[in-house]
Motif scaffolding. Structure first.
Motif, PDB file in Angstrom:
ATOM      1  N   THR A 147     -23.367  27.832   1.050  1.00 12.11           N
ATOM      2  CA  THR A 147     -22.180  28.046   1.886  1.00 12.11           C
ATOM      3  C   THR A 147     -21.236  29.087   1.277  1.00 12.11           C
ATOM      4  O   THR A 147     -20.766  29.990   1.950  1.00 12.11           O
ATOM      5  N   LYS A 148     -20.989  28.935  -0.042  1.00 16.65           N
ATOM      6  CA  LYS A 148     -20.067  29.852  -0.728  1.00 16.65           C
ATOM      7  C   LYS A 148     -20.514  31.299  -0.573  1.00 16.65           C
ATOM      8  O   LYS A 148     -19.711  32.182  -0.293  1.00 16.65           O
TER       9      LYS A 148
ATOM     10  N   TYR B  43     -19.958  32.722   2.882  1.00 16.71           N
ATOM     11  CA  TYR B  43     -18.572  33.111   3.121  1.00 16.71           C
ATOM     12  C   TYR B  43     -18.219  34.406   2.391  1.00 16.71           C
ATOM     13  O   TYR B  43     -17.347  35.148   2.831  1.00 16.71           O
TER      14      TYR B  43
ATOM     15  N   ALA C 188     -14.541  28.634   9.473  1.00 15.15           N
ATOM     16  CA  ALA C 188     -15.578  29.424  10.147  1.00 15.15           C
ATOM     17  C   ALA C 188     -14.967  30.542  10.985  1.00 15.15           C
ATOM     18  O   ALA C 188     -15.616  31.549  11.256  1.00 15.15           O
TER      19      ALA C 188
ATOM     20  N   ASN D  22     -26.666  27.547  13.106  1.00 20.54           N
ATOM     21  CA  ASN D  22     -25.293  27.383  12.612  1.00 20.54           C
ATOM     22  C   ASN D  22     -25.288  27.470  11.082  1.00 20.54           C
ATOM     23  O   ASN D  22     -26.334  27.583  10.456  1.00 20.54           O
ATOM     24  N   VAL D  23     -24.086  27.398  10.514  1.00 21.97           N
ATOM     25  CA  VAL D  23     -23.936  27.554   9.067  1.00 21.97           C
ATOM     26  C   VAL D  23     -24.763  26.516   8.302  1.00 21.97           C
ATOM     27  O   VAL D  23     -25.418  26.829   7.319  1.00 21.97           O
TER      28      VAL D  23
ATOM     29  N   GLY E  73     -12.307  32.125   9.991  1.00 20.71           N
ATOM     30  CA  GLY E  73     -11.536  32.957   9.077  1.00 20.71           C
ATOM     31  C   GLY E  73     -10.096  32.503   8.921  1.00 20.71           C
ATOM     32  O   GLY E  73      -9.248  33.254   8.449  1.00 20.71           O
TER      33      GLY E  73
ATOM     34  N   ASP F  88     -16.816  24.277  -0.259  1.00 27.95           N
ATOM     35  CA  ASP F  88     -17.490  25.562  -0.490  1.00 27.95           C
ATOM     36  C   ASP F  88     -17.004  26.669   0.452  1.00 27.95           C
ATOM     37  O   ASP F  88     -17.180  27.850   0.165  1.00 27.95           O
TER      38      ASP F  88
ATOM     39  N   LYS G  55     -20.086  33.519  13.045  1.00 28.26           N
ATOM     40  CA  LYS G  55     -19.946  34.521  14.104  1.00 28.26           C
ATOM     41  C   LYS G  55     -20.479  35.874  13.669  1.00 28.26           C
ATOM     42  O   LYS G  55     -21.238  36.521  14.371  1.00 28.26           O
TER      43      LYS G  55
ATOM     44  N   GLY H  97     -14.336  36.042   6.583  1.00 29.25           N
ATOM     45  CA  GLY H  97     -13.559  35.893   7.813  1.00 29.25           C
ATOM     46  C   GLY H  97     -14.371  35.407   8.996  1.00 29.25           C
ATOM     47  O   GLY H  97     -14.083  35.785  10.128  1.00 29.25           O
ATOM     48  N   GLY H  98     -15.372  34.587   8.764  1.00 22.54           N
ATOM     49  CA  GLY H  98     -16.112  34.010   9.883  1.00 22.54           C
ATOM     50  C   GLY H  98     -17.605  34.235   9.797  1.00 22.54           C
ATOM     51  O   GLY H  98     -18.164  35.023  10.553  1.00 22.54           O
ATOM     52  N   PRO H  99     -18.263  33.541   8.863  1.00 19.87           N
ATOM     53  CA  PRO H  99     -19.684  33.790   8.609  1.00 19.87           C
ATOM     54  C   PRO H  99     -20.603  33.498   9.801  1.00 19.87           C
ATOM     55  O   PRO H  99     -21.509  34.286  10.063  1.00 19.87           O
TER      56      PRO H  99
ATOM     57  N   LEU I 163     -19.861  23.565  14.843  1.00 17.50           N
ATOM     58  CA  LEU I 163     -20.110  23.527  13.410  1.00 17.50           C
ATOM     59  C   LEU I 163     -20.714  24.808  12.890  1.00 17.50           C
ATOM     60  O   LEU I 163     -21.607  25.348  13.480  1.00 17.50           O
TER      61      LEU I 163
ATOM     62  N   ASN J 200     -13.385  22.602   8.861  1.00 15.65           N
ATOM     63  CA  ASN J 200     -14.565  23.456   8.751  1.00 15.65           C
ATOM     64  C   ASN J 200     -14.546  24.554   9.824  1.00 15.65           C
ATOM     65  O   ASN J 200     -14.839  25.716   9.548  1.00 15.65           O
TER      66      ASN J 200
END
Lengths: 103, 156
Positions: A75-76, A79, B33, A63-64, B35, B109, A88, A84-86, A103, B29
């Motif tokens: 994290t930044k 993204y 995630a 996970n992230v 988007g 973030d 996935k 639009g959805g890191p 999460l 969060n």
């Protein structure tokens, strides 16, 4: 469902995620990224390499929080790399299924 | 007819217990995630989750919650809340859900804006320095609605 990506035939689910991470190649990753509108650079590859390594050890894509804490990608940045959805998108490009955690 | 996907959420956090705060953080969060644009607005006792010296010490409420399955009088015994809090924190860590401070940093973030409610800030005599650095600003309810244009508003 079968799909041809850069000369390789891979099995994908309805949303285009590889169902067998073993069929993944770097060329496949480039094609999967294109589908998401992403042109892969070195920073993307750092994320993908970590997901492949961690995924092979744990049987599922990280996970992230894991990518940031253990993979060392902030994290930044994650993204920015996968807008639009890191979680996935990074999992998809790395040849893993849609992440199941919250999460 | 396919329903329109959610584009934006505004999540209001009005409770300051650990179990009152976590769902909102997970939802914010999770939205990012996927988007989805997200804004967090802390009001009343929810402010404890962003007050720098309090956010690391949020506790589970063991009284007045039938779903805890602890008789109210037992829940009121000294140490019960701390015990329940410790248990929940351990469980969260196992599920890879970060502690509140780390979670707040992570959420900031992801590009989620975090606001404190002006009325509550005035009521409790607080100011910007009392909050963790991730707090974008102190805003009025009117500004909250402005920033929530087009968003689904979720009250927790």
């Amino acid at each position: 469902m079968n799909k041809e990506l850069s000369g390789t035939t891979v099995d994908v689910d309805a949303e285009g995620y590889l169902t067998d991470p073993g069929q993944w190649t770097k060329e496949v990753a480039v094609e999967l990224a294109k589908e998401e509108g992403i042109e892969l650079n070195d920073r993307h590859w750092k994320v993908i390499d970590f997901i492949r390594k961690d995924g092979a050890e744990n049987g599922t894509a990280p996970n992230v929080r894991r990518i940031t804490k253990i993979g060392g990608v902030p994290t930044k940045e994650l993204y920015e790399l996968f807008p639009g959805g890191p979680a996935k998108k990074a999992a998809k490009v790395s040849g893993y299924g849609k992440p199941h955690g919250c999460l | 007819m396919t329903a329109e996907p959610i584009q934006k959420v505004s999540i209001i956090v009005s409770k300051g217990s650990l179990e009152g705060v976590y769902p909102a953080l997970i939802m914010a969060n999770g939205a990012r995630a996927e988007g989805i644009e997200a804004t967090l607005f802390f009001t009343f006792f929810g402010l404890d989750a962003i007050i720098d010296k309090r956010m690391d010490h949020l506790k589970v409420a063991t009284v007045g919650n039938p779903a805890m399955h602890i008789p109210t009088l037992v829940g009121a015994l000294p140490g019960m809340s701390s015990l329940a809090t410790k248990m929940m924190n351990q469980k969260m860590e196992k599920l890879d859900i970060p502690p509140v401070r780390e979670f707040m940093e992570m959420i900031a973030d992801t590009g989620c804006d975090i606001y404190a409610c002006k009325a509550t800030v005035d009521m409790f005599d607080l100011d910007q320095e009392d909050f963790c650095p991730q707090v974008t600003g102190i805003i009025t309810v009117g500004e909250f609605y402005e920033k929530s244009a087009g968003a689904s508003i979720i009250f927790t």
